[in-house]
Enzyme design. Structure first.
Site, PDB file in Angstrom:
ATOM      1  N   SER A 126      30.922  -8.396 -37.432  1.00 59.04           N
ATOM      2  CA  SER A 126      29.731  -7.658 -37.014  1.00 59.04           C
ATOM      3  C   SER A 126      30.119  -6.500 -36.090  1.00 59.04           C
ATOM      4  O   SER A 126      30.852  -5.608 -36.499  1.00 59.04           O
ATOM      5  CB  SER A 126      28.756  -8.631 -36.352  1.00 59.04           C
ATOM      6  OG  SER A 126      27.588  -7.968 -35.960  1.00 59.04           O
ATOM      7  N   HIS A 151      21.802  -8.647 -39.370  1.00 56.75           N
ATOM      8  CA  HIS A 151      22.425  -9.015 -40.647  1.00 56.75           C
ATOM      9  C   HIS A 151      21.444  -9.515 -41.696  1.00 56.75           C
ATOM     10  O   HIS A 151      21.752 -10.425 -42.468  1.00 56.75           O
ATOM     11  CB  HIS A 151      23.555 -10.029 -40.409  1.00 56.75           C
ATOM     12  CG  HIS A 151      24.572  -9.494 -39.459  1.00 56.75           C
ATOM     13  ND1 HIS A 151      25.347  -8.410 -39.754  1.00 56.75           N
ATOM     14  CD2 HIS A 151      24.893  -9.844 -38.187  1.00 56.75           C
ATOM     15  CE1 HIS A 151      26.122  -8.131 -38.726  1.00 56.75           C
ATOM     16  NE2 HIS A 151      25.850  -8.973 -37.757  1.00 56.75           N
TER      17      HIS A 151
END
Lengths: 308, 548
Positions: free
Chosen positions: A86, A195
């Protein structure tokens, strides 16, 4: 035998993380560089209070991980692969030479700001262990509604999957997972539903910004978050940096892939050891260590011994 | 008539001779200089060639595979690779770099995610997924190789090869290329004047190259007894009592799981207490498993034929020549092809473990999103229709009185009802079915078909599937031992009692086994150090298995 550096994402931050970095000239240089770009004191980013903001968190992660990765480089240790989770993807992109640190600071700051603004309240993430991604997909798909959307998000290990969306939707999925026998099903202490498709506009804005940034062909392969492929193409890296925010991070596959490509030592940049804990379980055939836990000197020793 | 006479019947040989001619710039004899291996491969291999590369799950021609991956894709492209096992990164790098395009293989466990990804990304064309014996067979039928790249321990200047304990599949691959005007290149760890024995004659070999470092060899069949659990010991007791003893199983193959390691380690203790020595487990098709040492030392084992060697077992094997197949030099002679065939036709029983079993008893080790293939288990885990010789265990599987009735191989699946991480082993539908659609395979990659399985053993009990005479009865028997999995929850308590009375299932107590007796103290060796002691200190475990 190959060496990979892994860069942690949100959840790994901790109070004082920039103050407790290893003592190394390359680390000081990076901190100084950050200070110049950001025009302020970087040492205020890592207080408990500041870390309530995702902007400070992401900036601190980037600075800490890049600082230590540069210390390795200064000591002559260059990994074969770089992989970030991430927000950690930006540290990985800097490590492999695809993006300049100064550009990364700017994009990460924007990323944090956009994420903070996107869903001020009522949204977040949860984590389920004991089920694979397919099972979590099934549960989430059956529960998600227009009013209370919830999506499966990061696949961290074979049996650890996060979900992202509205708090009521998340709670229902967690309940359902608990009833179906999940080992754990918990709400995470984050306020952004990262996400998942809810962050599509954030990804689009980041892509617009990244379009004006110089992204180069990496010196070593960069592990793409969205596709779980090793990327050697600058345009693919640009897309991954922009859009990983609105797509699941496929860490389970990424770590397996590194191993299949011959990686036998994975070193986690600071802060923390979240990825190391995951990697140890997923990759029994490889050695996983973190700078925070094992110390820079030991990691350097291991890496040098390993690469010789 | 005239036209037929003009045709050359030696085109393959002529093509080979042309290539050999071009090698004169590199070497005047059979020895390729180590540093010129890439150039030699670019000279000896042509675009579009079928190249068989030795890389099974133990021994890897790692120097040659690394060299092939360094070839110039402008000179070498479109190769059709044949590999029994896709194990090393460069086995797939050759596809990423554009050197090879098509692959036929058997097993890809260590590269299973990349295989699936590259297939999805169109980076390789898949031929077929085989079992070992099938793939070896096709080398002589429709996948005849133009080039074979193999590994051996030593060579002499005549090209004779010594493979030591790790002969494995080398003779098969060499034979397929060497006797079809193909080119055979062998990497060796060293050149020597005198070989301990000749495993492959020099006249089958075209070139030898000394590798920069010894070929990769994995100690794949070593199971540390420390990791064997009480549940595995309970299952092992059930297998010994309820299958080996019950049917008089004298010849067999074991998988590589901890549950079969537990069986091996219970023979000298639990098996001995049942008075079974000499009555069961006398002949094995098996790698030299260190966990078999106590049974060998206690006189249980008459013979073991091996697929391959096992790192650390060399001296032990050489000192037990009555039991193992050995050469004049005293070291093990393994042969993967022959041992697979022996395991297929000549043994009474195969026992393996599985990740998933459906309600009909089909089993699979497929994980979605990965492509691992089969290896050798299906060769041994089925009833070979061509078997004609009888044995007590084989005849014992006969369930009807038809005058043409025949026996059957025992195919046993051992599984705990749940895998680690709370995943049920007994499921409504195998992931293999989903994988078929994901990857676009012609058939679902089932490891062992339900119709071949004669017994399933869980921590709950044994299902004697060979006795069932309808699909419904089969389902009931499986459900009865499937615990609290989705399949197990379907079982009907009354039906289970009936199955038990009729002997279609047996619980541990039906076999005279007390669950509380299943303790690690029953193991003949509880750790690797004790295996070393049993072996008269002849077993030399690799460093990663040493804790002392």
């Amino acid at each position: 035998m190959k060496l990979a550096f892994v860069f942690p994402g949100q959840g790994s931050q901790k109070n004082g993380m920039l103050h407790s970095l290893p003592d190394h000239p390359a680390v000081l240089e990076v901190l100084q560089e950050a200070r110049e770009v950001m025009g302020g004191n970087v040492f205020t980013l890592d207080t408990d209070k500041a870390l309530k903001s995702t902007v400070s968190v992401q900036l601190s992660l980037l600075i800490a991980s890049v600082a230590v990765s540069k210390a390795f480089k200064a000591e002559g240790v260059m990994p074969d692969f770089a992989a970030g989770h991430s927000a950690g993807a930006f540290g990985a992109a800097v490590m492999c030479g695809a993006v300049d640190f100064t550009d990364a600071l700017e994009i990460v700051k924007l990323r944090g700001e956009l994420m903070e603004q996107a869903f001020p309240s009522g949204y977040g993430m949860g984590v389920i262990t004991g089920f694979d991604a397919r099972t979590v997909n099934e549960i989430a798909a059956a529960i998600s509604s227009e009013e209370y959307p919830v999506y499966p998000s990061n696949i961290n290990a074979a049996d650890q999957v996060t979900i992202s969306g509205s708090i009521p939707g998340i709670k229902k999925v967690l309940d359902q997972a608990g009833q179906r026998g999940a080992r754990t099903a918990e709400l995470l202490n984050v306020s952004v539903p990262s996400h998942c498709p809810l962050l599509k506009s954030v990804g689009d804005s980041l892509y617009d910004k990244l379009a004006s940034v110089n992204v180069r062909v990496p010196a070593i392969p960069y592990a793409g978050n969205r596709t779980a492929r090793l990327l050697r193409d600058s345009e693919q890296i640009r897309e991954d940096l922009a859009f990983n925010v609105s797509h699941p991070v496929r860490w389970y596959e990424i770590s397996s892939l590194l191993c299949e490509h011959g990686t036998r030592l994975l070193i986690e940049m600071p802060p923390g050891n979240v990825l190391t804990t995951l990697n140890k379980r997923t990759l029994p055939g490889a050695r996983s260590v973190s700078v925070d836990e094992n110390g820079l000197d030991n990691c350097l020793f291991l890496a040098k011994k390993f690469c010789s | 008539m005239q036209a037929a006479k003009q045709r050359s019947w030696n085109t393959r040989l002529e093509a080979k001779q042309k290539r050999l001619e071009k090698m004169k710039g590199i070497t005047s004899n059979r020895i390729i200089p180590t540093r010129q291996i890439v150039e030699a491969l670019e000279t000896l291999i042509m675009p579009g060639d079928r190249v068989v590369l030795e890389g099974n799950n133990q021994k890897q021609a790692s120097f040659l595979s690394a060299a092939l991956a360094q070839a110039d894709p402008k000179k070498l492209f479109d190769l059709h690779m044949i590999m029994s096992s896709i194990s090393r990164p460069e086995h797939l790098d050759v596809f990423e770099y554009g050197i090879a395009s098509k692959v036929d293989f058997s097993y890809a466990g260590p590269q299973s995610l990349r295989m699936a990804q590259m297939l999805e990304d169109g980076k390789l064309t898949m031929g077929e997924i085989h079992t070992y014996v099938e793939l070896y067979g096709r080398l002589f039928i429709d996948l005849i190789p133009s080039v074979a790249l193999v590994a051996a321990d030593k060579a002499d200047s005549e090209g004779n090869l010594y493979t030591g304990p790790n002969t494995e599949e080398t003779p098969t691959l060499v034979e397929a290329a060497g006797f079809s005007s193909g080119i055979v290149i062998a990497q060796v760890n060293e050149l020597t004047d005198e070989l301990p024995r000749v495993d492959i004659p020099g006249s089958w070999i075209d070139f030898v190259v000394v590798a920069d470092k010894p070929y990769q060899l994995e100690p794949l069949f070593t199971r540390d007894p420390r990791h064997i659990t009480d549940i595995q010991i309970l299952q092992a007791m059930m297998v010994i009592r309820g299958i080996y003893e019950k049917h008089g199983v004298k010849s067999l193959n074991h998988g590589i799981g901890y549950n079969t390691a537990a069986i091996e380690l219970l023979l000298p203790t639990y098996g001995e207490s049942l008075g079974l020595k000499g009555k069961i487990c006398r002949h094995w098709a098996l790698n030299p498993h260190p966990t078999l040492i106590p049974a060998i030392e206690s006189g249980w084992v008459e013979s073991v034929h091996c697929f391959g060697g096992e790192v650390g077992m060399e001296k032990y094997v050489a000192a037990r020549r009555d039991v193992f197949f050995t050469g004049h030099d005293g070291s093990l002679r393994s042969n993967r092809t022959l041992c697979q065939l022996a395991g297929q036709y000549a043994v009474d029983l195969f026992v393996g473990s599985s990740l998933q079993i459906d309600e009909a008893g089909n089993s699979s080790t497929v994980t979605r999103g990965r492509l691992a293939g089969f290896g050798g288990a299906p060769n041994m885990g089925h009833d070979p229709g061509g078997r004609r010789h009888s044995s007590q265990a084989w005849l014992d599987m006969m369930t009807d009185t038809d005058p043409l009735a025949r026996g059957r191989k025992l195919v046993v699946q051992v599984a705990e009802t749940f895998q680690n991480g709370n995943k049920p082993v007994f499921v409504e539908s195998l992931d293999a079915v989903g994988a078929k659609a994901d990857i676009g395979l012609e058939t679902a990659p089932v490891m062992i078909y339900g119709q071949d399985v004669t017994h399933i053993v869980t921590e709950e009990g044994i299902a004697y599937l060979y006795k069932t005479d309808s699909m419904e009865e089969r389902r009931q028997a499986i459900a009865a031992i499937a615990g609290v999995t989705p399949i197990g929850l379907k079982h009907d308590v009354r039906a289970t009692e009936k199955l038990r009375r009729e002997g279609l299932i047996a619980l541990p107590e039906d076999l005279g086994i007390r669950r509380t007796d299943a303790k690690r103290s029953l193991l003949a060796a509880k750790n690797v150090e004790e295996l070393v002691e049993w072996s008269d200190r002849l077993y030399e475990p690799p460093a990663k298995f040493r804790s002392w």
